[in-house]
Design a protein around this motif. Structure first.
Motif, PDB file in Angstrom:
ATOM      1  N   ARG A  65       0.832  -1.209   0.000  1.00 44.24           N
ATOM      2  CA  ARG A  65       0.000   0.000   0.000  1.00 44.24           C
ATOM      3  C   ARG A  65       0.863   1.254   0.000  1.00 44.24           C
ATOM      4  N   GLU A  66       1.974   1.194   0.732  1.00 43.25           N
ATOM      5  CA  GLU A  66       2.831   2.375   0.861  1.00 43.25           C
ATOM      6  C   GLU A  66       3.727   2.568  -0.351  1.00 43.25           C
ATOM      7  N   HIS A  67       4.270   1.460  -0.897  1.00 45.83           N
ATOM      8  CA  HIS A  67       5.282   1.567  -1.953  1.00 45.83           C
ATOM      9  C   HIS A  67       4.776   1.212  -3.348  1.00 45.83           C
ATOM     10  N   GLY A  68       3.645   0.517  -3.417  1.00 43.10           N
ATOM     11  CA  GLY A  68       3.096   0.155  -4.726  1.00 43.10           C
ATOM     12  C   GLY A  68       3.658  -1.125  -5.303  1.00 43.10           C
ATOM     13  N   TYR A  69       4.502  -1.824  -4.552  1.00 45.73           N
ATOM     14  CA  TYR A  69       5.075  -3.079  -5.045  1.00 45.73           C
ATOM     15  C   TYR A  69       5.505  -3.952  -3.871  1.00 45.73           C
ATOM     16  N   VAL A  70       5.785  -5.222  -4.166  1.00 40.86           N
ATOM     17  CA  VAL A  70       6.432  -6.137  -3.215  1.00 40.86           C
ATOM     18  C   VAL A  70       7.623  -6.760  -3.934  1.00 40.86           C
ATOM     19  N   SER A  71       8.525  -7.402  -3.178  1.00 38.92           N
ATOM     20  CA  SER A  71       9.759  -7.929  -3.780  1.00 38.92           C
ATOM     21  C   SER A  71      10.016  -9.365  -3.360  1.00 38.92           C
ATOM     22  N   THR A  72      10.747 -10.073  -4.214  1.00 38.58           N
ATOM     23  CA  THR A  72      11.223 -11.414  -3.875  1.00 38.58           C
ATOM     24  C   THR A  72      12.524 -11.299  -3.088  1.00 38.58           C
ATOM     25  N   VAL A  73      13.072 -12.446  -2.690  1.00 36.90           N
ATOM     26  CA  VAL A  73      14.321 -12.433  -1.918  1.00 36.90           C
ATOM     27  C   VAL A  73      15.471 -11.834  -2.724  1.00 36.90           C
ATOM     28  N   LEU A  74      15.358 -11.853  -4.054  1.00 40.78           N
ATOM     29  CA  LEU A  74      16.421 -11.291  -4.893  1.00 40.78           C
ATOM     30  C   LEU A  74      16.070  -9.909  -5.436  1.00 40.78           C
ATOM     31  N   GLY A  75      14.982  -9.325  -4.943  1.00 40.85           N
ATOM     32  CA  GLY A  75      14.638  -7.959  -5.338  1.00 40.85           C
ATOM     33  C   GLY A  75      13.787  -7.841  -6.578  1.00 40.85           C
ATOM     34  N   ARG A  76      13.229  -8.947  -7.056  1.00 41.97           N
ATOM     35  CA  ARG A  76      12.305  -8.866  -8.192  1.00 41.97           C
ATOM     36  C   ARG A  76      11.027  -8.204  -7.713  1.00 41.97           C
ATOM     37  N   ARG A  77      10.597  -7.172  -8.414  1.00 43.92           N
ATOM     38  CA  ARG A  77       9.433  -6.421  -7.966  1.00 43.92           C
ATOM     39  C   ARG A  77       8.155  -6.847  -8.677  1.00 43.92           C
ATOM     40  N   ARG A  78       7.084  -6.908  -7.928  1.00 41.70           N
ATOM     41  CA  ARG A  78       5.752  -7.099  -8.500  1.00 41.70           C
ATOM     42  C   ARG A  78       4.958  -5.845  -8.160  1.00 41.70           C
ATOM     43  N   TYR A  79       4.654  -5.048  -9.171  1.00 44.94           N
ATOM     44  CA  TYR A  79       3.930  -3.806  -8.959  1.00 44.94           C
ATOM     45  C   TYR A  79       2.433  -4.100  -8.859  1.00 44.94           C
ATOM     46  N   LEU A  80       1.767  -3.478  -7.895  1.00 45.24           N
ATOM     47  CA  LEU A  80       0.366  -3.760  -7.612  1.00 45.24           C
ATOM     48  C   LEU A  80      -0.434  -2.462  -7.687  1.00 45.24           C
TER      49      LEU A  80
ATOM     50  N   GLU B 145      -4.232  -7.598  -2.891  1.00 45.74           N
ATOM     51  CA  GLU B 145      -3.718  -7.979  -1.566  1.00 45.74           C
ATOM     52  C   GLU B 145      -3.226  -9.424  -1.563  1.00 45.74           C
ATOM     53  N   ARG B 146      -3.964 -10.293  -2.244  1.00 49.32           N
ATOM     54  CA  ARG B 146      -3.506 -11.695  -2.333  1.00 49.32           C
ATOM     55  C   ARG B 146      -2.195 -11.786  -3.105  1.00 49.32           C
ATOM     56  N   ASN B 147      -2.076 -10.977  -4.158  1.00 53.19           N
ATOM     57  CA  ASN B 147      -0.815 -10.950  -4.914  1.00 53.19           C
ATOM     58  C   ASN B 147       0.332 -10.409  -4.076  1.00 53.19           C
ATOM     59  N   ALA B 148       0.036  -9.472  -3.185  1.00 53.71           N
ATOM     60  CA  ALA B 148       1.076  -8.906  -2.317  1.00 53.71           C
ATOM     61  C   ALA B 148       1.687  -9.978  -1.432  1.00 53.71           C
ATOM     62  N   VAL B 149       0.883 -10.959  -1.054  1.00 55.58           N
ATOM     63  CA  VAL B 149       1.374 -12.065  -0.222  1.00 55.58           C
ATOM     64  C   VAL B 149       2.015 -13.147  -1.080  1.00 55.58           C
ATOM     65  N   ASN B 150       1.341 -13.475  -2.173  1.00 56.29           N
ATOM     66  CA  ASN B 150       1.780 -14.609  -2.985  1.00 56.29           C
ATOM     67  C   ASN B 150       3.008 -14.337  -3.849  1.00 56.29           C
ATOM     68  N   ALA B 151       3.076 -13.131  -4.428  1.00 57.06           N
ATOM     69  CA  ALA B 151       4.148 -12.833  -5.397  1.00 57.06           C
ATOM     70  C   ALA B 151       5.551 -13.005  -4.821  1.00 57.06           C
ATOM     71  N   PRO B 152       5.842 -12.508  -3.599  1.00 58.09           N
ATOM     72  CA  PRO B 152       7.195 -12.710  -3.067  1.00 58.09           C
ATOM     73  C   PRO B 152       7.537 -14.182  -2.844  1.00 58.09           C
ATOM     74  N   ILE B 153       6.527 -14.981  -2.546  1.00 54.70           N
ATOM     75  CA  ILE B 153       6.777 -16.408  -2.278  1.00 54.70           C
ATOM     76  C   ILE B 153       6.984 -17.159  -3.588  1.00 54.70           C
ATOM     77  N   GLN B 154       6.019 -17.034  -4.490  1.00 59.24           N
ATOM     78  CA  GLN B 154       6.129 -17.715  -5.779  1.00 59.24           C
ATOM     79  C   GLN B 154       7.322 -17.182  -6.565  1.00 59.24           C
ATOM     80  N   GLY B 155       7.521 -15.852  -6.509  1.00 59.98           N
ATOM     81  CA  GLY B 155       8.638 -15.237  -7.225  1.00 59.98           C
ATOM     82  C   GLY B 155       9.984 -15.650  -6.661  1.00 59.98           C
ATOM     83  N   SER B 156      10.082 -15.776  -5.333  1.00 58.21           N
ATOM     84  CA  SER B 156      11.344 -16.209  -4.723  1.00 58.21           C
ATOM     85  C   SER B 156      11.666 -17.647  -5.113  1.00 58.21           C
ATOM     86  N   ALA B 157      10.629 -18.506  -5.162  1.00 60.50           N
ATOM     87  CA  ALA B 157      10.835 -19.889  -5.615  1.00 60.50           C
ATOM     88  C   ALA B 157      11.339 -19.909  -7.053  1.00 60.50           C
TER      89      ALA B 157
END
Length: 939
Positions: A821-836, A851-863
């Motif tokens: 909500r604050e930054h407009g994106y979330v990141s994986t462990v390697l810094g890959r950003r998913r903009y929301l 909101e579901r993508n905010a939780v899921n993207a860092p996990i699926q993206g990190s994998a």
């Protein structure tokens, strides 16, 4: 004097049409703004103006619904879905465009657009105008007269349909257009929630119109009806008349037609162009200029050598000629395209001294963009037609290739020092394609790489990444389309080799030039987004790994697939017979319309079946899955669909996708499709083979080693996403379970059901497993109850207990949403950003998905990031060790290898080590391995 024409556009009908036409491939600009609805509407508007050159034109908007209809029937349009966020945002922008174009907007609170258009159309008709109602909405047919027409944009941009009286008569089987009101009233409309007469559909309504002529006559003569239909109609006379009233478009609204207000006048060109620039509508901006000024936005000319030099000098590019006055065997084509005041100077390099001088200069460069031109889209079968090079904006060279293979090989040998130079950076758009093409000529592309498609994917993953879009968005430039040279797809499409050399030069060098400029634009943006290391250390090295895997391909047992196809035919026939028996009749199971009638009218499986926007019963997968537990016929239908799809998509299709030269299947891995960072597989898609069913798993049996000296080896990360969420959330209970090597689902079940782990039942473990994986995707009590035998209240209790058991997990999920909500994106462990972009949307449904993508993207993206690292490291070890073992496939968390049997023990140890140590988490990564004579055995 010719009759004056008035065009009235139904704004929302055209906006929704444009939005949903692009729903699978939305137009997202560099700001993350979904512009599909705006683009769709403006395209429709411009199409009308270009085609028709109207005298008068206006656009009608709905505002606050229909007060009159809601007053007599509060449920009117009550079942409509909430307007998508992108459309709500689009409307004021569209109105700004119309205002800047000085096109009148017709809008009245509590009045619908069709009523406004109906009123004005009838008034204009009285004043001698021909009126065209621009809308795809069939309800307007009731207004058609000698001088009022429907102007319907056809699907997929295939022109328009104009409905006059004969077309309406034919379409609705009526004598007069006004009878369309009776037709609509009898049939009802699920989209607008007009009830209609129960049991009356399209055919019955048309029959009643032919027999009685109107709703009133039908209701006055019900004695002529029989059986249940008579009972239904007589019992619902009031409903019938109400429905007719609701379906009637009003022609007496508080709006007046003033011809002077509706004249198409000179727009505020500067204002319109500013809006289009803000939206990044390059092509529409060009179209606007053409339509309203008559100016051409691009001109191309091929000139003689002397003229080209003169023009280039005038453009400030005179010093560019690489060969000075000695280049007598060079043909120069100055392709000067006046688009946004840019000039290009492109040269064709011929054999001899010109080639020698070109290569000398080429090898002096630090960074060069190159682009191959070939005879086809498949790099494994395509032949080189030419290669373009550029290392300075607006300038470049083209080397045509001879058709003879030995001569082409001789020419590529001259260029080998460039491609295999470790010190020259190679730039390209979709470099994997070029690398695979050059591999056919035994050339390896070495040195640093910069792929503009991959760079943009990391900068703006939700936008499209093809070169034309990137050029328009970032360079304000519209490139020549390949179809302009070789035609559209089909048997009449030419080979690029048949295109004249001067045009080959223009097209190919333009691509290289644009790509070079895009690199200059994207390099600093990668740093700014803190994704440069991800680009340089993961995506670019992976590009080479994927190219090698795709070139290698995998062996396929065609005979096994043929036998499986026969077995599936047998299974499908048995299911057909069972379905027909349960239905009590034969019908087309593949027809949603016929299936809906059987399930919901004949068998009446549910009281209030869900309907689609076209009024048909919905037989979508999610709808049927919900009912499958209670109705055998539905489970059989789902099984039938699954087997039919398996047969057509894989069992029958795979043999046709075997490469004739290699006798193997070569999938194409795409790095720039999934916003999470996952790879996608295409032609064929080997990642979506259904493995939850026995028949689906059998498809994997068809993938076999190259010969008897090899075996297939599968290495699969065990529960990697759960391990990642445990580590990211720092949930000690879960981390400890993984460290002890416990069965995580049994461990979870023991805690949430409060029993010793050894006493956990199979059902408890299964429910815990569903929650474990479902939590990552935001599973609800409703969703969990659908996936298990639990009731909704039991599901809610289980989820609540789960969160109490793992409190840090819930905190982590909440923190991710807050960060987004604050930054407009979330990141994986390697810094890959998913903009929301929708994370702060006012629409609860849209916001919930973000909101579901905010939780899921860092996990699926990190994998996804972790397995990419493993692939890069494994490929490096295989190459360094000169192993015969080859990496063939990646399917999400699994890698498949053609393992040389004498190397098996050694490579198994190496692969396991590299996968488990690809990235260090607080939770250990664990890899399961297996071997076999086919993929199923190995998995």
């Amino acid at each position: 004097m010719s009759q004056k024409r008035l065009f009235l556009l139904d704004a929302y009908a055209l906006i929704f049409r444009g939005y949903y036409a692009l729903i699978k491939n939305p137009r997202i600009n560099s700001k993350g703004q979904d512009t599909s609805a705006i683009m769709g509407f403006v395209n429709s508007l411009f199409d009308v103006i270009k085609r028709e050159k109207p005298d008068h034109l206006a656009v009608a908007f709905d505002k606050d619904g229909s007060a009159d209809r809601v007053e007599i029937f509060p449920e009117y349009k009550a079942n409509r879905d909430e307007t998508p966020e992108a459309i709500r945002i689009a409307v004021p922008i569209i109105q700004d465009i119309l205002k800047a174009m000085h096109i009148p907007i017709i809008e009245r609170s509590g009045v619908e657009a069709d009523d406004l258009i109906g009123t004005i159309a009838k008034q204009a008709e009285k004043e001698g105008y021909q009126t065209y109602m621009v809308t795809p909405d069939k309800d307007y047919a009731q207004l058609v007269s000698e001088n009022i027409f429907m102007y319907r944009p056809a699907r997929m941009g295939n022109g328009i349909e104009i409905w006059g009286i004969p077309e309406v008569q034919k379409k609705f089987e009526v004598e007069r257009p006004e009878q369309v009101i009776d037709y609509l009233g009898m049939m009802g409309d699920s989209v607008d929630n007009i009830p209609g007469l129960p049991g009356v559909g399209d055919k019955t309504a048309k029959k009643f119109i032919a027999q009685f002529g109107s709703m009133e006559e039908l209701l006055a003569n019900t004695d002529q009806l029989k059986g249940k239909m008579k009972e239904k109609v007589e019992a619902n006379k009031e409903l019938g008349m109400l429905s007719k009233k609701l379906a009637t478009i009003m022609i007496d609204c508080d709006v007046e037609f003033d011809a002077s207000d509706y004249e198409l006048s000179e727009p505020d060109a500067q204002k319109v162009q500013e809006i289009f620039e803000e939206l990044e509508f390059r092509r529409l901006k060009d179209q606007f200029i053409k339509i309203f000024s008559g100016e051409e936005t691009s001109t191309t000319q091929v000139t003689s050598t002397s003229t080209a030099k003169k023009q280039a000098a005038q453009a400030g590019a005179g010093q560019f000629s690489l060969f000075g006055e000695e280049g007598n065997d060079i043909e120069e084509y100055s392709s000067r395209k006046t688009i946004e005041n840019t000039s290009h100077f492109y040269q064709t390099v011929q054999p001899g001294m010109a080639m020698n001088l070109f290569i000398q200069n080429l090898l002096k460069q630090k960074s060069v963009c190159f682009d191959t031109e070939t005879t086809g889209l498949d790099p494994l079968t395509a032949e080189l037609v030419g290669i373009a090079f550029s290392w300075e904006t607006g300038k470049g060279f083209y080397i045509p290739f001879p058709e003879a293979k030995d001569e082409a090989q001789e020419l590529i040998e001259e260029l080998r020092p460039f491609f295999e130079s470790e010190t020259i950076e190679k730039i390209g758009q979709n470099l994997k394609y070029d690398i695979k093409v050059l591999a056919k000529y035994n050339v390896e592309v070495k040195g640093d790489l910069f792929d503009t498609m991959l760079a943009h994917y990391l900068i703006n993953p939700d936008m499209r990444h093809n070169m034309d879009v990137l050029a328009e968005t970032y360079l304000n430039y519209t490139p020549v389309s390949i179809t302009d040279l070789i035609g559209k797809k089909g048997k009449n499409q030419k080979s690029f080799r048949s295109v004249p050399i001067e045009k080959q030069t223009e097209y190919a060098v333009e691509d290289a030039d644009i790509t070079f400029q895009l690199k200059e634009h994207f390099a600093p943006e990668l740093e700014e987004a803190k994704t440069l290391s991800l680009f340089r250390d993961i995506e670019i090295p992976l590009l080479k790994v994927l190219a090698a895997m795709e070139i290698e391909g995998i062996n396929l047992d065609k005979d096994f697939l043929n036998s499986l196809s026969e077995a599936l035919d047998h299974d499908i026939k048995n299911l057909e017979e069972a379905i027909y028996k349960e239905a009590g009749e034969e019908f087309n199971i593949a027809s949603p319309k016929q299936l809906g009638v059987i399930l919901f009218e004949k068998l009446k499986l549910v009281d209030k079946p869900k309907k689609t926007k076209t009024g048909q019963y919905s037989t979508a997968e999610d709808v049927l899955s919900y009912l499958a537990k209670d109705h055998k016929i539905i489970q059989n239908i789902l099984d039938y669909r699954g087997l039919a799809k398996l047969k057509s998509t894989y069992v029958d299709a795979l043999p046709s996708q075997v490469n004739e030269a290699t006798h193997r299947v070569h999938t194409d891995y795409m790095q720039t499709v999934a916003a999470t960072g996952r790879l996608s597989s295409n032609n064929p898609n080997l990642q979506n083979i259904p493995i939850r069913t026995e028949r689906g798993r059998q498809v994997r049996k068809a993938f076999v080693p190259r010969n008897e000296e090899y075996t297939l080896l599968a290495a699969d990360y065990s529960q990697i996403e759960l391990r990642i969420i445990a580590a990211l959330s720092k949930e000690e209970t879960m981390i400890e379970a993984f460290k002890k090597g416990e069965d995580i689902h049994a461990s979870t079940a023991a805690k949430v059901f409060n029993v010793p782990i050894e006493e956990v039942t199979r059902e408890q473990r299964s429910n815990a497993k569903t929650v474990n994986f479902g939590i990552i995707y935001g599973v609800s009590a409703f969703g969990l109850s659908n996936q298990t035998d639990l009731t909704r209240s039991e599901s809610k209790e289980l989820i609540d207990t789960y969160y109490k058991t793992y409190p840090k997990l819930r905190n982590y999920m909440s923190d991710q949403v807050d960060f987004a909500r604050e930054h407009g994106y979330v990141s994986t462990v390697l810094g890959r950003r998913r903009y929301l972009k929708d994370i702060n949307s006012a629409n609860a449904v849209v916001r919930g998905a973000a909101e579901r993508n905010a939780v899921n993207a860092p996990i699926q993206g990190s994998a996804a990031d972790i397995i990419k690292i493993a692939m890069i490291n494994i490929q490096k070890k295989l190459k360094e060790g000169n192993y015969k073992t080859k990496m063939l496939l990646q399917v999400h968390d699994e890698l498949v290898f053609d393992a040389y049997k004498t190397e098996l023990d050694e490579v198994k140890k190496m692969i396991k080590t590299e996968m488990e140590n690809a990235y260090t988490l607080e939770v250990p990564l664990d890899v399961d391995m297996g071997t076999g004579n086919n993929w199923l055995e190995a998995h």
